[in-house]
Scaffold this active site. Structure first.
Site, PDB file in Angstrom:
ATOM      1  CD  GLU A  45      -2.641   0.957   2.846  1.00 14.24           C
ATOM      2  OE1 GLU A  45      -2.283   0.157   3.673  1.00 14.24           O
ATOM      3  OE2 GLU A  45      -3.177   1.743   3.165  1.00 14.24           O
ATOM      4  CE  LYS A 116      -6.948   1.059   3.637  1.00 12.42           C
ATOM      5  NZ  LYS A 116      -5.869   1.394   4.403  1.00 12.42           N
ATOM      6  CB  CYS A 152      -4.396  -2.005   4.404  1.00 11.13           C
ATOM      7  SG  CYS A 152      -3.445  -2.177   6.198  1.00 11.13           S
TER       8      CYS A 152
END
Lengths: 277, 280
Positions: A45, A116, A152
């Site tokens: 990331e 995200k 994540c």
């Protein structure tokens, strides 16, 4: 589409705020991965910039496509490899609306991106301060299989991975910047997301220390049955080449048919209750 | 959550590894030649000095013994030297008494009986010596403050807490004791009652009015958002004591966050300039 691919878990530390240095490092690892026969290379990331860049993120973010994506496209073209990496993205329509984005690039150029959806803003995390949450799951057809992208903290919310799987992803790629105190969570959740979706899951985490945060690495490939097929070192940079054989999905899907047994009506209940929490 | 001593248990091998990695990484990235720290002969500075030596090699670690007449304790100096010998790092001893006396003399109407004012001058004078060696030899100042005293504000602002990095600041005193034991800090240092040694006979637990074993569990509970009544009940202590610890913890935030101004402009130092501490 290839049934078998070689995947490179490229677990790196980043030079914070230095996109040129990070692009150079990623290029060198792509070349190294190519020599070892990889088809797809995955970086962590925000690997373009480092994770703890705080207000500097406004200077570092780029539109997609933009100069850094173009640079990565050239690397992918040159090496004929597929690459996934993370970067701060600025919306083309605004000047300072940012997303924490995963980018998928192939020899044919830019393939797709994922913004995200779950932005941690608790403990030491302050992502909502900087990023707008994405609205759409992402799964892309490539020569290396259908690839779903998550980032994540998304892994704590099974619906994100599930959505990529329902769109046909066979390989869910989770790029991450997870500090060491959270290792146990990720080591469990990576298995869970693979098992419940009967899909491969590649997890690639950052290493290095940024403002006292120690990123623990431990990148891994998990098979559809939850078996850890490859594991990178803890706390150190590493490049692990591993095999994904999509033929392995079918026997697991018949053995534990989680997709066949899905109950869509429960999702309505879930929505109702989540809204009234 | 059940508040019992075992909540403070950690994998001290892992803690040691993480702290060593943290020190090494920071020294390397900042291109410093090593670290310098004040060495009192107590458990915190002994532990940090030892960890620094393990992380970057003893030849890159300088421990400064900065005694002064009023609180001079031969045992403490011996303990500091013992750790230095065991972990092979460099030391230098400088008597700061003349400097302190110069301060006392030059400050108008200085009250020699005011232990707190005098004690703070001692801590800040040590800070000046330590930073001198840091500047002179391109060293980083390694702080030795632990989490218990930091949360309690039990330190001198701009004094003993002043440092570039503070490797054990996320460990309570009782955890530092275990870490110290784990890395082999000599027993006589582990057994000593903690003291800032700013005036003769000063003992941390007496001054704080509580034993670290209990204090650390209270602080652990506060850290984990427990209510004071639940902490008191679980530890079988008076709620007033827990409230007092909580009040002190909260009221000392000004000592932990050192840059405060009033918001006047677009982005403000110490408030909403949110920048990485460094680019390394």
């Amino acid at each position: 589409m290839e049934n078998k691919i070689k995947l490179a878990l490229a677990q790196i530390s980043c030079k914070r705020g230095d996109k040129t240095a990070n692009l150079k490092k990623m290029e060198s690892l792509v070349n190294k991965a190519k020599k070892q026969g990889a088809n797809l290379v995955v970086f962590p990331e925000l690997s373009l910039t480092g994770y703890v860049v705080r207000d500097q993120i406004y200077e570092l973010a780029e539109a997609i496509p933009g100069p850094s994506v173009k640079a990565m496209e050239n690397i992918a073209k040159k090496t004929k490899l597929y690459i996934i990496f993370g970067m701060p993205e600025v919306s083309e329509k605004t000047k300072a609306t940012l997303y924490n984005t995963a980018v998928l690039i192939g020899p044919e150029g830019f393939i797709g991106k994922y913004r995200k959806m779950y932005l941690p803003t608790h403990s030491i995390f302050e992502e909502k301060r900087y990023f707008r949450a994405g609205y759409h799951e992402a799964a892309f057809e490539t020569k290396n299989g259908k690839i779903g992208l998550i980032i994540c903290y998304d892994i704590f919310f099974p619906e994100v991975s599930r959505l990529t799987r329902l769109k046909g992803a066979q390989l869910i790629v989770c790029i991450s910047a997870s500090p060491a105190v959270r290792r146990t969570f990720f080591e469990v959740l990576t298995l869970a997301r693979a098992i419940e979706n009967t899909a491969f899951l590649a997890y690639v985490n950052l290493v290095g220390i940024e403002d006292g945060l120690q990123f623990w690495g431990g990148s891994r490939l998990v098979g559809p049955n939850g078996k850890v097929l490859a594991q990178a070192k803890y706390d150190e940079e590493d490049l692990v080449i591993c095999d994904v054989d999509y033929a392995d999905i079918k026997p697991v899907e018949t053995f534990v048919p989680t997709l066949r047994d899905l109950r869509p009506e429960l999702f309505d209940e879930l929505k109702k209750h989540a809204e009234s929490l | 959550m059940k508040l019992k001593p075992s909540v403070l248990d950690l994998d001290f091998q892992e803690v040691e590894t993480k702290i060593r990695r943290f020190i090494k990484d920071y020294v390397e990235k900042s291109k410093a030649n090593g670290v310098v720290l004040g060495l009192s002969g107590g458990i915190d500075s002994s532990t940090v000095a030892a960890l620094s030596a393990l992380a970057i090699g003893g030849d890159k670690v300088l421990g400064l013994l900065l005694p002064e007449k009023e609180t001079y304790n031969k045992k403490d100096v011996g303990h500091a030297k013992l750790v230095a010998k065991k972990f092979s790092f460099k030391t230098k001893i400088i008597d700061i008494t003349p400097t302190l006396q110069a301060f006392y003399k030059s400050i108008p109407n200085f009250d020699l009986k005011d232990n707190v004012c005098k004690g703070n001058i001692k801590a800040r004078t040590r800070m000046i010596y330590i930073y001198y060696f840091a500047n002179r030899h391109n060293l980083l100042v390694c702080g030795s403050s632990d989490k218990s005293e930091t949360m309690m504000g039990y330190f001198t602002k701009w004094g003993d807490v002043a440092a570039d990095i503070s490797p054990i600041m996320d460990l309570y005193k009782t955890q530092v004791r275990k870490l110290a034991q784990h890395i082999g800090i000599p027993k006589e240092i582990l057994a000593k009652p903690p003291s800032p040694a700013l005036w003769p006979g000063q003992l941390a637990e007496t001054e704080l009015g509580i034993k670290y074993d209990v204090l650390d569990l209270i602080l652990y509970g506060l850290e984990h958002f427990m209510e004071t009544k639940d902490i008191a009940q679980q530890l079988n202590i008076e709620k007033e004591l827990v409230d007092r610890i909580k009040d002190r913890w909260l009221s000392m935030e000004h000592k932990r966050r050192m840059l405060l101004t009033t918001k006047l402009e677009y982005r403000t130092v110490g408030a909403d300039f949110r920048l990485p501490r460094s680019y390394y």
